[in-house]
Scaffold this motif. Structure first.
Motif, PDB file in Angstrom:
ATOM      1  N   GLU A   1       3.474   0.419  -1.166  1.00 15.92           N
ATOM      2  CA  GLU A   1       2.663   1.105  -2.010  1.00 15.92           C
ATOM      3  C   GLU A   1       1.979   1.632  -0.805  1.00 15.92           C
TER       4      GLU A   1
ATOM      5  N   CYS B   1      -4.333  -6.879  -1.028  1.00  9.49           N
ATOM      6  CA  CYS B   1      -2.594  -6.960  -2.035  1.00  9.49           C
ATOM      7  C   CYS B   1      -1.759  -6.507  -1.271  1.00  9.49           C
TER       8      CYS B   1
ATOM      9  N   HIS C   1      -0.752  -4.408   0.517  1.00  9.99           N
ATOM     10  CA  HIS C   1       0.155  -3.595   0.488  1.00  9.99           C
ATOM     11  C   HIS C   1       0.471  -2.526   2.154  1.00  9.99           C
TER      12      HIS C   1
ATOM     13  N   GLU D   1      -1.428   2.261  -6.191  1.00  8.83           N
ATOM     14  CA  GLU D   1      -1.053   1.264  -7.399  1.00  8.83           C
ATOM     15  C   GLU D   1      -1.749   1.038  -8.071  1.00  8.83           C
ATOM     16  N   GLU D   2      -2.945   1.004  -7.990  1.00  9.53           N
ATOM     17  CA  GLU D   2      -4.278  -0.199  -8.045  1.00  9.53           C
ATOM     18  C   GLU D   2      -4.571   0.753  -9.138  1.00  9.53           C
TER      19      GLU D   2
ATOM     20  N   HIS E   1       7.119  -6.877  -2.812  1.00  7.97           N
ATOM     21  CA  HIS E   1       5.078  -7.385  -2.872  1.00  7.97           C
ATOM     22  C   HIS E   1       5.418  -8.858  -1.429  1.00  7.97           C
TER      23      HIS E   1
END
Ligand SMILES: [Zn+2]
Length: 445
Positions: free
Chosen positions: A83, A105, A107, A140-141, A182
């Motif tokens: 991502e 996050c 990514h 993604e967010e 992730h």
């Protein structure tokens, strides 16, 4: 070549490019970008594919980059996703000073891992029996709904999540199964975990429309949209006791416009709101209650209210066999005792959507510290956070696609998708609807 030799070949290549992997990770972290605006990030990963002479497509769903690596013969196609996007948290020390956007996050690491896998498979792919897609995916967010809506209004996209848009565009049509690793900080150190599922959600963009007036001289001439929001909020909170424990309901919102001047009665209030729950029947039930509560606020004050509903993400549905095979591959590197299965995940991801169409898993992998999305989140350990996940992914691919891809074929053998692509897109479309109710505001639409 036997499996262990292939893995060694990949690991040597990954170690040889250790500095390149760390460099791209740092570079992406230093230039965080919002979803559907990840142009620099996309360029960085495309440059690696270019250097390694892998065929790739770019500009998919605006900023997606997809490289396809062909093995020695036809076989299943494994997609590994990274991502590209960051999110807003201006308190984070690494946040962009102008926009507040930051990789809270992790990514950035996912894209760096893709680069690492690209290096690792360079001399390995010719020994595998299938295809590998290295896929840098946007957005993604699900944030900044107004911006996403404007892209939809301009016809630049149909859906607000990157993977949703890519599914619609057919970019997943040639992929048979997918996994995504992730960054995680929940269990510190050399660890990884999967969860038992996650919430899904719908999103709402809400406008309360009242009437402005001088707040000191003639407040009785106004209709206070902020007060309507306040009443609505109380009604939402009062509904919380009706939510069932098992549904894991989360209602959260963000006031994006709260008025313009303190001495003017606020005539227009805008907010973003998510209704999350573990099943779509619960989401639907709670979503209706929230609409009722919002309208109660508008009715109580005499405002108009517009609610623009749009689909969020589907709950995660882990493929059992792929989970087990990933655990097997990863435990040889991380140690069996460091692979965990945790319970339910209250968040959501558009990878949940992919999981409704093909065998797919999302794995959380360590080397990070501080809560995800918080101002404390950061990379703790370069080796564990940036290099080891590449080796885990490469080993998993090798295990899946060696020996006539027997493991990958076993994953596919009994898989039944929860939705066809057509049904899935119909399902998403059914969540786009707008309601408008006028409870006495002087402004008419
Ligand atoms: Zn994330």
């Amino acid at each position: 070549m036997d499996i262990e030799k292939l893995k060694q070949l990949a690991f040597n290549e990954i170690d040889k490019h250790r500095d390149d992997i760390i460099q791209i990770a740092n570079s992406i972290e230093m230039e965080p970008e919002e979803g559907f605006k990840e142009f620099k990030t996309a360029k960085k990963i495309a440059a690696i594919f270019e250097k390694l002479d892998y065929p790739y497509e770019e500009g998919l769903a605006i900023t997606g980059v997809k490289a396809t690596l062909k093995g020695r013969k036809d076989g299943p196609c494994i997609g590994i996703l990274g991502e590209e996007d960051a999110l807003f948290n201006s308190e984070h020390p690494k946040a962009d000073k102008n926009t507040g956007i930051v990789h809270a996050c992790g990514h950035f690491a996912q894209v760096a891992w893709l680069a690492g896998i690209a290096y690792g498979l360079k001399h390995v792919i010719e020994h595998l029996d299938g295809k590998v897609v290295l896929f840098a995916v946007p957005a993604e967010e699900l944030i900044n709904l107004g911006f996403r809506q404007s892209l939809r209004d301009q016809g630049k996209l149909s859906y607000f999540g990157g993977k949703q848009e890519l599914i619609k565009l057919g970019a997943f049509d040639d992929i048979d199964m997918a996994f995504l690793q992730h960054a995680q900080s929940t269990i510190p150190g050399r660890t990884a975990f999967t969860t038992s599922g996650s919430n899904g959600f719908v999103s709402k963009y809400i406008r309360f429309i009242g009437e402005s007036a001088h707040a000191g001289v003639a407040p009785w001439k106004g209709v206070n949209a902020l007060n309507a929001f306040h009443v609505a909020l109380s009604a939402i909170h009062a509904q919380r006791e009706t939510f069932k424990d098992d549904d894991a309901v989360r209602i959260h919102m963000l006031l994006v416009k709260g008025g313009e001047s303190v001495n003017v009665i606020p005539s227009e209030i805008e907010l973003e709101l998510f209704v999350r729950a573990s099943s779509f029947s619960a989401i639907k039930e709670v979503s209706d209650k929230i609409d009722q509560a919002l309208k109660a606020g508008a009715m109580g004050i005499g405002c108009s209210i517009e609610i623009r509903n749009s689909p969020g993400y589907l709950p995660m549905n882990y493929d059992k066999k792929l989970t087990e095979y990933w655990e097997k591959s990863a435990s040889k590197i991380l140690g069996e005792e460091n692979i965990h299965r945790l319970g339910f995940f209250g968040g959501s991801t558009d990878f949940g959507d992919v999981m409704h169409l093909m065998p797919a898993i999302e794995v959380q992998i360590g080397g990070y510290t501080g809560g995800v999305h918080s101002k404390e989140f950061r990379l703790q350990d370069e080796e564990m956070g940036l290099i080891t996940p590449v080796k885990v992914a490469a080993a998993t691919i090798i295990d899946l696609l060696s020996n006539d891809a027997e493991v990958a074929k076993d994953v596919l053998k009994d898989f039944k998708p929860l939705l066809t692509k057509e049904k899935y897109l119909e399902f998403l479309d059914s969540f786009f609807y707008t309601s408008y109710d006028d409870y006495g505001s002087k402004e008419k639409k």
